[in-house]
Design a protein around this motif. Structure first.
Motif, PDB file in Angstrom:
ATOM      1  N   LEU A 108     -35.722  31.963   7.758  1.00  0.00           N
ATOM      2  CA  LEU A 108     -34.945  33.039   7.141  1.00  0.00           C
ATOM      3  C   LEU A 108     -33.757  32.494   6.362  1.00  0.00           C
ATOM      4  N   CYS A 109     -33.236  31.363   6.775  1.00  0.00           N
ATOM      5  CA  CYS A 109     -32.162  30.717   6.013  1.00  0.00           C
ATOM      6  C   CYS A 109     -32.630  30.466   4.585  1.00  0.00           C
ATOM      7  N   ARG A 110     -33.824  29.950   4.440  1.00  0.00           N
ATOM      8  CA  ARG A 110     -34.363  29.662   3.107  1.00  0.00           C
ATOM      9  C   ARG A 110     -34.745  30.939   2.368  1.00  0.00           C
ATOM     10  N   LEU A 111     -35.441  31.858   3.065  1.00  0.00           N
ATOM     11  CA  LEU A 111     -35.942  33.055   2.403  1.00  0.00           C
ATOM     12  C   LEU A 111     -34.815  33.979   1.942  1.00  0.00           C
ATOM     13  N   VAL A 112     -33.811  34.179   2.790  1.00  0.00           N
ATOM     14  CA  VAL A 112     -32.698  35.068   2.437  1.00  0.00           C
ATOM     15  C   VAL A 112     -31.954  34.533   1.221  1.00  0.00           C
ATOM     16  N   ASN A 113     -31.637  33.257   1.243  1.00  0.00           N
ATOM     17  CA  ASN A 113     -30.907  32.678   0.113  1.00  0.00           C
ATOM     18  C   ASN A 113     -31.779  32.586  -1.140  1.00  0.00           C
ATOM     19  N   LEU A 114     -33.093  32.367  -0.940  1.00  0.00           N
ATOM     20  CA  LEU A 114     -34.006  32.364  -2.073  1.00  0.00           C
ATOM     21  C   LEU A 114     -34.004  33.728  -2.761  1.00  0.00           C
ATOM     22  N   ALA A 115     -34.072  34.803  -1.972  1.00  0.00           N
ATOM     23  CA  ALA A 115     -34.093  36.155  -2.534  1.00  0.00           C
ATOM     24  C   ALA A 115     -32.810  36.455  -3.297  1.00  0.00           C
ATOM     25  N   VAL A 169     -36.210  26.790  -6.497  1.00  0.00           N
ATOM     26  CA  VAL A 169     -36.906  25.807  -5.661  1.00  0.00           C
ATOM     27  C   VAL A 169     -35.953  24.929  -4.841  1.00  0.00           C
ATOM     28  N   PRO A 170     -34.814  24.480  -5.422  1.00  0.00           N
ATOM     29  CA  PRO A 170     -33.896  23.666  -4.600  1.00  0.00           C
ATOM     30  C   PRO A 170     -33.458  24.355  -3.314  1.00  0.00           C
ATOM     31  N   THR A 171     -33.365  25.679  -3.337  1.00  0.00           N
ATOM     32  CA  THR A 171     -32.999  26.412  -2.127  1.00  0.00           C
ATOM     33  C   THR A 171     -34.061  26.252  -1.046  1.00  0.00           C
ATOM     34  N   LEU A 172     -35.324  26.313  -1.436  1.00  0.00           N
ATOM     35  CA  LEU A 172     -36.404  26.135  -0.469  1.00  0.00           C
ATOM     36  C   LEU A 172     -36.447  24.725   0.095  1.00  0.00           C
ATOM     37  N   ILE A 173     -36.080  23.758  -0.739  1.00  0.00           N
ATOM     38  CA  ILE A 173     -36.194  22.359  -0.333  1.00  0.00           C
ATOM     39  C   ILE A 173     -34.985  21.903   0.491  1.00  0.00           C
ATOM     40  N   TYR A 174     -33.783  22.267   0.031  1.00  0.00           N
ATOM     41  CA  TYR A 174     -32.578  21.657   0.594  1.00  0.00           C
ATOM     42  C   TYR A 174     -31.780  22.554   1.534  1.00  0.00           C
ATOM     43  N   TYR A 189     -26.880  25.913   5.198  1.00  0.00           N
ATOM     44  CA  TYR A 189     -26.184  25.303   4.071  1.00  0.00           C
ATOM     45  C   TYR A 189     -27.138  24.459   3.234  1.00  0.00           C
ATOM     46  N   LEU A 190     -26.662  24.088   2.044  1.00  0.00           N
ATOM     47  CA  LEU A 190     -27.423  23.215   1.158  1.00  0.00           C
ATOM     48  C   LEU A 190     -27.135  21.763   1.508  1.00  0.00           C
ATOM     49  N   ASN A 191     -28.171  21.022   1.853  1.00  0.00           N
ATOM     50  CA  ASN A 191     -28.020  19.623   2.228  1.00  0.00           C
ATOM     51  C   ASN A 191     -28.690  18.744   1.169  1.00  0.00           C
ATOM     52  N   TYR A 192     -27.977  18.519   0.063  1.00  0.00           N
ATOM     53  CA  TYR A 192     -28.504  17.665  -1.005  1.00  0.00           C
ATOM     54  C   TYR A 192     -28.501  16.203  -0.575  1.00  0.00           C
ATOM     55  N   PRO A 193     -29.445  15.398  -1.100  1.00  0.00           N
ATOM     56  CA  PRO A 193     -29.546  14.001  -0.659  1.00  0.00           C
ATOM     57  C   PRO A 193     -28.340  13.154  -1.014  1.00  0.00           C
ATOM     58  N   ASN A 194     -27.707  13.404  -2.168  1.00  0.00           N
ATOM     59  CA  ASN A 194     -26.527  12.622  -2.549  1.00  0.00           C
ATOM     60  C   ASN A 194     -25.683  13.418  -3.527  1.00  0.00           C
ATOM     61  N   THR A 195     -24.452  12.952  -3.734  1.00  0.00           N
ATOM     62  CA  THR A 195     -23.492  13.659  -4.576  1.00  0.00           C
ATOM     63  C   THR A 195     -23.952  13.757  -6.018  1.00  0.00           C
ATOM     64  N   ASN A 196     -24.537  12.698  -6.550  1.00  0.00           N
ATOM     65  CA  ASN A 196     -25.000  12.712  -7.941  1.00  0.00           C
ATOM     66  C   ASN A 196     -26.099  13.749  -8.148  1.00  0.00           C
ATOM     67  N   ALA A 197     -26.976  13.875  -7.163  1.00  0.00           N
ATOM     68  CA  ALA A 197     -28.042  14.880  -7.259  1.00  0.00           C
ATOM     69  C   ALA A 197     -27.450  16.285  -7.274  1.00  0.00           C
ATOM     70  N   ILE A 198     -26.431  16.512  -6.436  1.00  0.00           N
ATOM     71  CA  ILE A 198     -25.766  17.817  -6.404  1.00  0.00           C
ATOM     72  C   ILE A 198     -25.193  18.145  -7.769  1.00  0.00           C
ATOM     73  N   LEU A 199     -24.434  17.213  -8.308  1.00  0.00           N
ATOM     74  CA  LEU A 199     -23.737  17.440  -9.569  1.00  0.00           C
ATOM     75  C   LEU A 199     -24.719  17.685 -10.707  1.00  0.00           C
ATOM     76  N   LEU A 200     -25.744  16.849 -10.798  1.00  0.00           N
ATOM     77  CA  LEU A 200     -26.726  16.988 -11.862  1.00  0.00           C
ATOM     78  C   LEU A 200     -27.459  18.322 -11.769  1.00  0.00           C
ATOM     79  N   LEU A 201     -27.875  18.682 -10.563  1.00  0.00           N
ATOM     80  CA  LEU A 201     -28.621  19.921 -10.371  1.00  0.00           C
ATOM     81  C   LEU A 201     -27.749  21.137 -10.651  1.00  0.00           C
TER      82      LEU A 201
END
Length: 358
Positions: A108-115, A169-174, A189-201
């Motif tokens: 539900l964490c993923r689905l609610v935020n995805l919606a 899609v990033p919401t479903l993945i991260y 919460y959003l758990n991105y792999p690294n800071t550069n990925a967060i910023l770019l995305l």
């Protein structure tokens, strides 16, 4: 995507700590309990009213005997996107009542935020389609009649739903659920792999979900207003249907800009802090608080749109009256048929009784 309300620390404050003359982090101070109660009531109020209003709008568009126009196809899909948003907001209300503890698990964490995130993307691109339709209808009324048909509008809406899902899609993945011992809560919460990925995305999503659509909508709106002004000046008249539809569309566009632009501007500032273009801790803390306020204010747009349909949309009010009259007519016809059948049945019974007695 930065919708952090489900992982907002309950002890965040605006105070800055100085470290060697450089502001490094913001001190943590307790947020008053009443703030969580107010937020819960606000979200639930938006949810209930939004569900009722948008279901009403969809019923009018779907059950009316006349097929929807191109503008109505877009508006009905916009109402559907708003309905998806407000239907999932109660989960956030419960989370807010528990100081943003997330008790519903990772799915539900993923689905609610995805919606919720899909609503933001789809809404702005439905407005892009609406703006383009009004632009073609008023600025180039004769040269693009072929593509201004309901079947093409429906295809465009399907593409927008697909684009909204793709950008989400990033919401479903991260999106993840994790217990935070320092806050004593479980966060979604959003758990991105690294800071550069967060910023770019985030830069990419901000560009495609806000900057490009807003420029396009602004251009079309300016041309629409210019076309309407020119027609009035030279004494020409437009079709009443187009004028009424355009008035409603401009009201919906203005409401969207008022509700969503502040959030996107503050979110852009947040990106500047992540990129270390801005480094002032106090400004960062104020930006964070403003982002929370503007985010929940933006959700009010999903309630405001159906209200605008009724207040500004003359064609929509006409559809409501016709649907209501049709429903009353059917009920009257059914009642009359039932009364006639009852009367005939009683007459037959009386005749049979008379025959038996005779």
């Amino acid at each position: 995507m930065a919708f952090p309300s489900t992982s907002v620390p309950a002890n965040f404050s605006l105070t800055a700590i100085q470290s060697g003359g450089n502001k490094t982090e913001c001190a943590q101070g307790k947020i008053e309990d009443w703030a969580f109660s107010v937020l819960q009531v606000y979200i639930l109020l938006i949810s209930v009213t939004g569900i009722l209003f948008n279901v009403f709008v969809l019923m009018v568009f779907c059950f009316h005997k006349k097929p929807c126009t191109v503008a109505e196809v877009y508006l009905s899909n916009l109402a559907a996107a708003d309905l998806v948003l407000v239907s999932f907001l109660p989960f956030w209300a419960i989370s807010a009542s528990q100081h943003f503890n997330w008790p519903f698990g990772s799915v539900l964490c993923r689905l609610v935020n995805l919606a919720i995130i899909m609503n933001m993307y789809c809404s702005i691109y439905f407005l892009v389609l609406i703006s383009a339709d009004r632009y073609l209808a008023l600025v180039h009324p004769l040269s693009h009649e072929v593509i201004r048909r309901p079947k093409y509008a429906k295809v465009g809406c399907l593409l927008v739903w697909g684009l909204g899902l793709l950008l989400s899609v990033p919401t479903l993945i991260y999106r993840e659920v994790e217990y935070k011992p320092d806050l004593n809560i479980t966060t979604c919460y959003l758990n991105y792999p690294n800071t550069n990925a967060i910023l770019l995305l985030e830069v990419m999503l901000t560009t495609f979900s806000f900057i490009i659509p807003i420029f396009f909508i602004s251009f079309c709106t300016w041309k629409i207003i210019q076309a309407l002004s020119n027609r009035v000046i030279v004494g020409l008249t437009t079709q009443k249907m187009e004028q009424k539809a355009t008035t409603l569309i401009l009201a919906v566009l203005l409401a969207f800009l008022i509700c969503w632009v502040p959030f996107h501007l503050v979110r852009t500032m947040e990106l500047l802090f992540r990129a270390k273009v801005l480094v002032d801790c106090k400004v960062s803390a104020i930006t964070f608080i403003c982002k929370q306020i503007f985010m929940y204010f933006a959700f009010f747009n999903s309630v405001l749109n159906p209200i605008l349909y009724v207040i500004v949309g003359k064609n929509f009010r006409k559809k409501v009256r016709e649907l209501f009259d049709s429903s009353i007519g059917k009920q009257s016809t059914t009642f009359s048929l039932n009364s006639t059948r009852t009367y005939l049945k009683s007459v037959r019974t009386s005749v049979r009784s008379a025959n038996v007695l005779s």
